[in-house]
Write a protein that holds these residues in place. Structure first.
Motif, PDB file in Angstrom:
ATOM      1  N   CYS A 148       0.819  -1.220   0.000  1.00 43.58           N
ATOM      2  CA  CYS A 148       0.000   0.000   0.000  1.00 43.58           C
ATOM      3  C   CYS A 148       0.854   1.273   0.000  1.00 43.58           C
ATOM      4  O   CYS A 148       0.318   2.371   0.201  1.00 43.58           O
ATOM      5  CB  CYS A 148      -0.915   0.008   1.223  1.00 43.58           C
ATOM      6  SG  CYS A 148      -2.021  -1.418   1.305  1.00 43.58           S
ATOM      7  N   SER A 149       2.161   1.145  -0.205  1.00 39.97           N
ATOM      8  CA  SER A 149       3.052   2.305  -0.038  1.00 39.97           C
ATOM      9  C   SER A 149       2.719   3.457  -0.990  1.00 39.97           C
ATOM     10  O   SER A 149       3.000   4.610  -0.682  1.00 39.97           O
ATOM     11  CB  SER A 149       4.508   1.883  -0.229  1.00 39.97           C
ATOM     12  OG  SER A 149       4.696   1.320  -1.515  1.00 39.97           O
ATOM     13  N   GLN A 150       2.106   3.150  -2.128  1.00 36.25           N
ATOM     14  CA  GLN A 150       1.758   4.208  -3.093  1.00 36.25           C
ATOM     15  C   GLN A 150       0.259   4.501  -3.096  1.00 36.25           C
ATOM     16  O   GLN A 150      -0.262   5.084  -4.055  1.00 36.25           O
ATOM     17  CB  GLN A 150       2.204   3.799  -4.503  1.00 36.25           C
ATOM     18  CG  GLN A 150       3.692   3.567  -4.639  1.00 36.25           C
ATOM     19  CD  GLN A 150       4.497   4.815  -4.286  1.00 36.25           C
ATOM     20  OE1 GLN A 150       4.197   5.899  -4.777  1.00 36.25           O
ATOM     21  NE2 GLN A 150       5.474   4.661  -3.410  1.00 36.25           N
ATOM     22  N   LEU A 151      -0.414   4.070  -2.042  1.00 38.74           N
ATOM     23  CA  LEU A 151      -1.866   4.278  -1.960  1.00 38.74           C
ATOM     24  C   LEU A 151      -2.158   5.664  -1.361  1.00 38.74           C
ATOM     25  O   LEU A 151      -1.567   6.044  -0.359  1.00 38.74           O
ATOM     26  CB  LEU A 151      -2.472   3.184  -1.075  1.00 38.74           C
ATOM     27  CG  LEU A 151      -3.958   2.856  -1.254  1.00 38.74           C
ATOM     28  CD1 LEU A 151      -4.262   2.412  -2.677  1.00 38.74           C
ATOM     29  CD2 LEU A 151      -4.365   1.752  -0.287  1.00 38.74           C
ATOM     30  N   ASP A 152      -3.057   6.398  -1.989  1.00 37.17           N
ATOM     31  CA  ASP A 152      -3.393   7.747  -1.516  1.00 37.17           C
ATOM     32  C   ASP A 152      -4.620   7.760  -0.615  1.00 37.17           C
ATOM     33  O   ASP A 152      -4.782   8.634   0.229  1.00 37.17           O
ATOM     34  CB  ASP A 152      -3.688   8.670  -2.713  1.00 37.17           C
ATOM     35  CG  ASP A 152      -2.498   8.798  -3.635  1.00 37.17           C
ATOM     36  OD1 ASP A 152      -1.364   8.792  -3.135  1.00 37.17           O
ATOM     37  OD2 ASP A 152      -2.719   8.885  -4.868  1.00 37.17           O
TER      38      ASP A 152
END
Lengths: 159, 116
Positions: free
Chosen positions: B50-54
């Protein structure tokens, strides 16, 4: 379809008005407007995230339920939209979200405790409980002339 | 605004799915379809990066619980990896971390699977 280009934003007499098609593509743009405004008002980022989620839950409910639940209802609204009116009063951010879709008896709906639903691993039914948990006031009204209006209020002093 | 994107790769028996953008009621069906396909193939060890989840909404969170339950029923699991602080605070506050396991590194998440 380019639904995002159909989103209309206007400022008038201290209020921000947003009109968006009732489509899932509108949700991201509505969230962007709300988070930008909440930051401008001065809410800390933790509270901005709560306001963002509460508004998204409200608008998602409209997209998912208000116009789709009944075919006989949909034909009356060939170009359905979500209408937001946002303003501040003293230290309160007031967000009114309106639609002309199917009426929902919001005030009587009691989805129960969120954590109990999570522990039971229920896959849905969280939206209204989240709105109530994250906002200071949640009020719903509906009439034939104005349609359905959900009023969400967040107080800056409590943040 | 980042468009929602999904990329999948295998780490042995574990499927690592990278998420980018917003996971809301509009974008979630794409992830749902991908997870259903994995489960139909009998792949029940899943990590969601989820590191690039906004953003994630309740439709997505609720469905993830449903998929985690399905995976556990087959001795697998669905775990969240590298959740941004802004999102973690929200899901922890609501109580979703009581049933969804969240890890900060891939190594720890991988080790947590009983039969990797």
């Amino acid at each position: 379809m380019g639904h995002e280009s159909n989103i209309d934003i206007k400022k008038s007499t201290g209020r921000l008005f947003v009109r968006a098609p009732v489509h899932g593509k509108s949700l991201h743009h509505i969230r962007t407007v709300i988070t930008d405004l909440a930051r401008q008002v001065g809410f800390p980022e933790d509270e901005v995230a709560k306001i963002e989620m509460a508004v998204d839950e409200a608008c998602s409910n409209i997209v998912e339920h208000a116009y789709n639940a009944d075919r006989n209802w949909t034909w009356k609204h060939p170009d359905p939209e979500i209408r937001l009116a946002i303003h501040t009063e003293a230290d309160r951010l007031i967000i009114q979200i309106a639609d002309n879709g199917k009426r929902f008896d919001f005030s009587a709906y009691r989805p129960g405790n969120i954590v109990d639903r999570i522990r039971a691993m229920r896959s849905g039914g969280y939206g209204i409980a989240i709105m109530r948990q994250f906002m200071d006031e949640v009020e719903y009204k509906s009439d034939d002339q104005n349609g359905n209006t959900l009023r969400l209020v967040k107080c800056l002093k409590k943040s | 605004m980042r468009e929602f994107r999904i990329e999948q790769e295998s780490r042995g028996n574990i499927q690592l799915i990278h998420l980018q953008g917003s996971l809301d009621m509009y974008s979630f069906p794409r992830l749902e379809s991908q997870l259903q396909t994995l489960f139909q193939q009998g792949r029940y060890y899943v990590m969601l990066d989820c590191s690039q989840l906004d953003y994630i909404g309740s439709a997505g969170l609720g469905a993830l619980i449903g998929f985690a339950k399905q995976a556990r029923d087959h001795d697998g699991d669905l775990k969240l990896l590298r959740v941004p602080e802004r999102i973690y605070k929200i899901i922890e506050l609501l109580g979703f971390t009581k049933v969804l396991q969240v890890y900060t590194t891939e190594e720890i998440a991988r080790a947590s699977f009983q039969k990797p």
